[in-house]
Design an enzyme around this catalytic site. Structure first.
Site, PDB file in Angstrom:
ATOM      1  N   ALA A  66      79.182 -69.976   7.589  1.00  0.00           N
ATOM      2  CA  ALA A  66      80.177 -71.032   7.116  1.00  0.00           C
ATOM      3  C   ALA A  66      81.740 -70.133   6.267  1.00  0.00           C
ATOM      4  O   ALA A  66      83.089 -70.384   6.880  1.00  0.00           O
ATOM      5  CB  ALA A  66      80.224 -71.963   5.549  1.00  0.00           C
ATOM      6  N   ASP A 253      76.344 -74.778   3.770  1.00  0.00           N
ATOM      7  CA  ASP A 253      77.364 -74.551   5.510  1.00  0.00           C
ATOM      8  C   ASP A 253      78.784 -76.141   5.379  1.00  0.00           C
ATOM      9  O   ASP A 253      79.187 -76.276   6.004  1.00  0.00           O
ATOM     10  CB  ASP A 253      76.811 -74.611   6.896  1.00  0.00           C
ATOM     11  CG  ASP A 253      76.399 -73.723   7.278  1.00  0.00           C
ATOM     12  OD1 ASP A 253      76.631 -72.628   8.265  1.00  0.00           O
ATOM     13  OD2 ASP A 253      75.103 -72.575   6.509  1.00  0.00           O
ATOM     14  N   ASN A 263      71.762 -76.149   4.648  1.00  0.00           N
ATOM     15  CA  ASN A 263      71.988 -75.263   4.523  1.00  0.00           C
ATOM     16  C   ASN A 263      70.293 -74.736   6.018  1.00  0.00           C
ATOM     17  O   ASN A 263      70.202 -75.340   6.167  1.00  0.00           O
ATOM     18  CB  ASN A 263      71.657 -74.486   3.256  1.00  0.00           C
ATOM     19  CG  ASN A 263      72.183 -72.604   3.405  1.00  0.00           C
ATOM     20  OD1 ASN A 263      72.936 -72.075   3.831  1.00  0.00           O
ATOM     21  ND2 ASN A 263      70.544 -72.233   3.211  1.00  0.00           N
ATOM     22  N   LYS A 264      70.918 -73.098   6.435  1.00  0.00           N
ATOM     23  CA  LYS A 264      69.823 -72.650   7.104  1.00  0.00           C
ATOM     24  C   LYS A 264      68.258 -73.287   6.718  1.00  0.00           C
ATOM     25  O   LYS A 264      68.573 -73.685   5.357  1.00  0.00           O
ATOM     26  CB  LYS A 264      69.956 -71.588   7.045  1.00  0.00           C
ATOM     27  CG  LYS A 264      69.177 -70.797   8.135  1.00  0.00           C
ATOM     28  CD  LYS A 264      69.910 -71.683  10.022  1.00  0.00           C
ATOM     29  CE  LYS A 264      69.405 -70.765  10.880  1.00  0.00           C
ATOM     30  NZ  LYS A 264      68.702 -69.617  11.260  1.00  0.00           N
TER      31      LYS A 264
END
Length: 381
Positions: A66, A253, A263-264
């Site tokens: 990010a 992110d 997030n991931k």
């Protein structure tokens, strides 16, 4: 247990190859990227001469994370302006290259605003291009400074929640210098703990589907001489059950106005595990990741990646193109569900650590106040 042990003596330092840099060449300026799809096997640089090349690099994950995407987006606008391309078209293409990470559009807007303001004032697009480059460089410096402050705030929070040191921290995906103008977000906190002698173990999720933990976080941990152990994502539960995890540290992110964290993919299950086992679940991200225009987690657009990233194993030496160039691990024609991110609700987040301080408990009012404080200081939101 076979794992990586902390090195004695002076720590190894990360590679001198920066994740991103601007270069002025005789034939014109270029943006040079460390191709993260080739790590850890080799350090190879990509040279982008225009915004379209950068868009392709963003899509292939040659440049990712990010904060770094925000920096890349700003430099991409400056590159388009300096080389005489249509800045509006370049900005639109860059901002839409990956939909979930809000920092990308923030960086693009900031450089574009600088370009437009200076061009309108001077009537000279060349001066506008210089203004866009100055804005990108300023964002790059600010991110490095923010990284250092996040590390300081994050380590202080760990010490408060877990007095006595000896922290065993589980992290997910990659959040170090490869995603930042500085030493990262969540990884920077763990690195600060390591340097202070208070990190006992960094548990590194391999992070499916692209193994960014195995390929990138382990790479950065090894180069910094940290004590780390790699595990499959679905082994995390056994670590919690064994009492081997003191805290979870992840990046973000996009953080919605209500505190929902994208997030991931795989982050949300960790939050559920952490809550059940009474382990702090801590998100570390710059204030620019807080997006007050996205009201809640359901409003976050989650990027869907090509199914081939799941059905095949990609060699780290080969760019991830989605074209089917890896080794098949599923029958031909298998359909794959491959979201790049998941969303963790705010009630599962112990704290959000930013460069401006710690938000805990995570509430809409606290995040709005934090974002307003930064905007009041003159940031382009």
């Amino acid at each position: 247990m076979a794992d990586q042990h902390a090195q004695s003596g002076e720590d190894k330092r990360p590679s001198e190859t920066p994740a991103i840099r601007w270069e002025e060449l005789p034939e014109g300026p270029v943006l040079v990227l460390l191709d993260q799809t080739r790590l850890p096997a080799e350090e190879v640089e990509l040279v982008c001469t225009d915004a379209s090349a950068l868009v392709e690099a963003i899509g292939s994950l040659a440049v990712r994370g990010a904060p770094l995407l925000g920096i890349a987006g700003a430099y991409g606008v400056a590159l388009a302006a300096a080389r005489g391309f249509d800045v509006e078209d370049a900005a639109n293409a860059l901002a839409g290259a990956r939909p979930t990470a809000v920092n990308l559009s923030v960086g693009v807007r900031r450089a574009k605003a600088a370009y437009e303001e200076e061009t309108a004032k001077s009537g000279d697009p060349a001066q506008g291009a210089r203004a866009a480059l100055a804005a990108a460089r300023q964002l790059h410096r600010e991110d490095a400074e923010a990284s250092a402050r996040m590390a300081e705030h994050g380590l202080a929070l760990l010490d408060e929640l877990l007095p006595g040191g000896g922290h065993r921290v589980l992290t997910h995906c990659n959040t170090g210098s490869l995603v930042s103008g500085g030493e990262g977000t969540a990884f920077a906190v763990a690195l600060a703990g390591h340097r202070a002698g208070r990190l006992r173990r960094l548990w590194v999720d391999e992070t499916r589907p692209l193994l960014q933990g195995a390929r990138l976080t382990a790479y950065e941990a090894a180069r910094n001489g940290m004590a780390y152990t790699l595990l499959t994502d679905n082994a995390a539960g056994s670590l919690f059950a064994a009492g081997e995890v003191d805290a979870v540290l992840i990046g973000a992110d996009r953080i919605a106005a209500d505190g929902s964290v994208a997030n991931k993919v795989g982050s949300y299950p960790l939050a559920v595990l952490a809550r059940y086992h009474h382990v702090p679940f801590i998100v570390v991200a710059p204030v620019t990741t807080v997006d007050l225009e996205t009201p809640d987690g359901a409003s976050i657009e989650v990027e869907q990646r090509p199914g081939v990233e799941v059905t095949e194993v990609m060699a780290s030496q080969a760019p991830v193109t989605g074209a089917g160039t890896g080794t098949p691990v599923a029958p031909l024609g298998t359909q794959a569900y491959n979201p790049a991110f998941d969303v963790t609700p705010p009630e599962l987040v112990t704290a959000i650590v930013t460069e401006e301080g710690v938000v805990s408990p995570v509430t809409a009012d606290a995040l709005a106040g934090l974002r307003g404080k930064v905007a009041g200081a003159g940031e382009v939101v």
